[in-house]
Design an enzyme around this catalytic site. Sequence first.
Site, short mmCIF file in Angstrom:
data_model
loop_
_atom_site.label_atom_id
_atom_site.label_comp_id
_atom_site.label_asym_id
_atom_site.label_seq_id
_atom_site.Cartn_x
_atom_site.Cartn_y
_atom_site.Cartn_z
N ASP A 230 0.86 -1.18 0.00
CA ASP A 230 0.00 0.00 0.00
C ASP A 230 0.90 1.24 0.00
OD1 ASP A 230 -3.05 0.76 0.59
OD2 ASP A 230 -1.76 2.19 1.62
N ASN A 238 -2.79 13.26 -3.31
CA ASN A 238 -3.95 13.73 -4.08
C ASN A 238 -4.44 15.08 -3.58
OD1 ASN A 238 -4.26 11.76 -6.03
ND2 ASN A 238 -5.44 10.42 -4.72
N HIS A 243 -5.17 15.03 -8.49
CA HIS A 243 -5.29 13.63 -8.91
C HIS A 243 -4.35 13.30 -10.06
CE1 HIS A 243 -8.62 12.45 -6.29
NE2 HIS A 243 -9.08 13.68 -6.45
N ASP A 247 -2.03 10.10 -10.00
CA ASP A 247 -1.97 9.07 -11.05
C ASP A 247 -0.53 8.84 -11.50
OD1 ASP A 247 -4.68 8.83 -10.87
OD2 ASP A 247 -5.13 9.99 -12.69
N ARG A 262 11.23 -10.46 -10.83
CA ARG A 262 11.71 -11.23 -11.98
C ARG A 262 10.57 -11.41 -12.98
NH1 ARG A 262 12.73 -16.49 -9.17
NH2 ARG A 262 10.68 -15.85 -8.42
N GLU A 273 -4.70 2.64 -4.21
CA GLU A 273 -3.25 2.69 -4.05
C GLU A 273 -2.71 1.37 -3.52
OE1 GLU A 273 -4.91 4.64 -0.22
OE2 GLU A 273 -5.47 4.38 -2.31
#
Length: 887
Positions: A230, A238, A243, A247, A262, A273
């Site tokens: 997270d 934000n 925003h 993004d 890998r 998120e």
Amino acid sequence: MMWHDVLTLLSGLGVALVAAVLLSADLRAWPPRPPRARQLTYALLAGLTGVTLMLYPLPLSSGIFVDLRYLPAVLLTLLFGPGWGTLALLPVLIMRAVLGGAGVGPAIMSALAALLIAGVIHRRVGLRLFTQPRLWTLLPLIFVFNGVGLLLQPGGAPLFQRVYGPLMLVNVLALSAVLLVVHLRARHLESLLDLRRAAFTDALTGLNNRRQFDLDLAELDAGQHLVALDVDFFKQVNDRLGHAAGDRVLREVAQVLLRSVRPQDSVYRVGGEEFALILRGLTPEQGLMVTQRCLSAAQQIDGGGQPVTLSAGWTLTQPDEPGETTLARADAALYRAKAAGRNRVEIDPGTDQTQAVTLAARRTLALLARDHDPDAADWLALLQAAVQDVPGAQSGTLYVLNRGDFLLCAQTGFSDDLLGQRRSPASLLRWYAGPPGDWQAGAPRVLRGEAVRVNTHAASEVEAQVTGQESFRHLSVDGIHETLGVPVAVDGLVMAFLNLDRVAPGPPFGPDAQRTARTFTEQVAALLRARARRVLAARQQRELEALARLSGTLRGALSTEQVIAAVTGTSRALLGAREIVFLQYDPRGDRLVSRHLLGVSETEGRVTLPRGQGLAWAALEGRETLRVVDVRGTSRIHRPAFLTGGAMMAAPLHLRGQPLGVVCFTRDEPFGAEDADLIDILTPHVLSALERARERAELQDAQTGALLTLGLSLETRGLERPGHTRRVMALATRLARTLNLDEPARRALLHGAALHDIGLTVGPHATHPQAGETLARQVGGLHPDTLAVIRHHHERWDGQGFPDGLSAEQIPLLARAFALIDTLDTLSDPPGAQAPPSPDELYRRVQRQAGAQLDPAMTALLPDLLDLPLSLPGAAPSGDAGSGLSG
């Protein structure tokens, strides 16, 4: 006959199209990436198809015929490259050689040429040939040499002219038909891929989405790793930046995660998120290392002023465990990471605590082995592993070298309030209570009972003396029965100090405990070797850069004041100091007085310290650099108005065994032992510069004294009024200060005042300026401006003076300045028994010469020379002394 030939060619084309349809139907993705075994199968089947196409020949003459035998090999070359095309062509060439005839040679030449050109097209164009029909204009190039070999046959030229065009047309049309079949399949597969991407790919980041995650979660095998991640404080990004910026951060996090895992691992965006990883085929230690790598890489993302960090929950899939259960455990670990302060990895609560500590310790050791700097969680894992492994250990602390001091980075069994405390090496060595050789060798030591309290108190006193920290004096150790301390030493440099405590009755720290602790720290030391090399290299680099910078600034410093200014300016940049004050020792008052200040005004920074007051006197009397972590936490600090908080360091300067002064530095963050060591390294160079400045000053004073003697000789011979030379030199000193002259100009004015009338000893008054200049040139070391004062001090502002009739600003600045001094002294000492004029009368008399004999800008400075109020007519405004002067 013509109709039969057309049917033969159409039959061959039908076989080729059937083969193309079968090949296309077997392709499962576009672009195609079949395994090698499947490609080998394709090549063998293409070779068989080529041989089959030889059953539909079109005879041209004896032993010469044409067909579509090369078509499968060309198609395979365009799809997978010339290697697989060559393999498909071999059966065809073998069969053609078996059939024999005059056309074998031309047939082989045509086949190899077609394959070579198809290989070039594959390399240049790639699979775009199958998805962009406009590129099919390149197809005739493949068959451009088809049939050219006929020209080598006797009488083959007419035959070549007759069949080349139809042969080219048949092959190009046939290849176009085959490509059309593959083209339609490629478009279909691309459409399916787009649909799948839309269904299983996150539109913002390009990662797998929640739908794909749920599918893969249901198929997790035992032992695979699931990591829930997270973005910390993402809402603040934000809210503060909008925003669009949020993004961007999410896309960069996605790229960081992809780069950190890998190819066989999977990365998902499962929510706003929230992200997830599925790691396959890794040990627990490796999985934790990959997770930590993701967290470290995320910290490099630019969050527009907002730090970007990740919290992670890590777990292992258990046998026969539903995916939802595994995810719940990973989420629980993620919540623990957030509750523990974020920017960390937590192992899921379902993992056995012993296993968790061991895994964390292994993770940290693996991290150290990769030459990464560990964080607080890594140090805590090491400490917990040590407490668990060493017999009798119940709690502990871990100090790590940081900017020359030791920072408490981890604790267990105590309060987190201790974290972040700094201790000097001297204090920690006193707490170790062993010989320095054992400290540098990493030998364990044990303190028991009263020895714990005694050494704690002694170490606290050392800390208070070195850094001014008095909080350790109140540290309670009553509950500690025994303590085992082990330095983590790398080639004699102690990088960390492990302190293990026994706080409840139990077996003492015997040989086994000490041996285990020593083994543990030796392993950590081996892994910290690269870190130690970096620490030493950084320290040496910093010292070399500091010496180079200081040498550069000292090169032009000629006086003590210039040396001090250079030292304080350079030190401020090197140490990041907020304020610097040089306190000069005043032997007459036995006190320290502020003389040079940086970062603070003269009013606020003016300090006078009687002997024994403040950190500066402690440093000067102890002849050592002293530090204070926080000026608010110690009673030994004199705190002027500007010193409201932060750290302080005091560096003493002694010259020829006598105290010169103390340089005091302040800044917000604490000064480390490395800072004090750096100052100690620079001090000998500073003292050398001060010694040179003092010797230069002594030579200049001796020179000034000699020149004064020459000036006084005029008075003894009756060529000058008694006391005139001393008076004009005193006025020159005062005017130089008013004009803010630099040291060379000040010396030049002073020497000019001493020798201004030296020419009277060899010539009359009218020519004595020129004669004086000639004599003065014989005196070595005089500044050119001194010669200018001697020659031009009788020039007038209005141009009526001598010897050169210069006017206004043609007259050198120092000559104009001395003209004011000479006139002032002449008018203040009238001949005979006349009473000297009052200061006001003297001012008015001199002011009358402004614009005639004297520079008006110079006469404006009279109030400062005569200690008169600045409101007098013609006086320079306050703060503008010297304005309007040029030279």
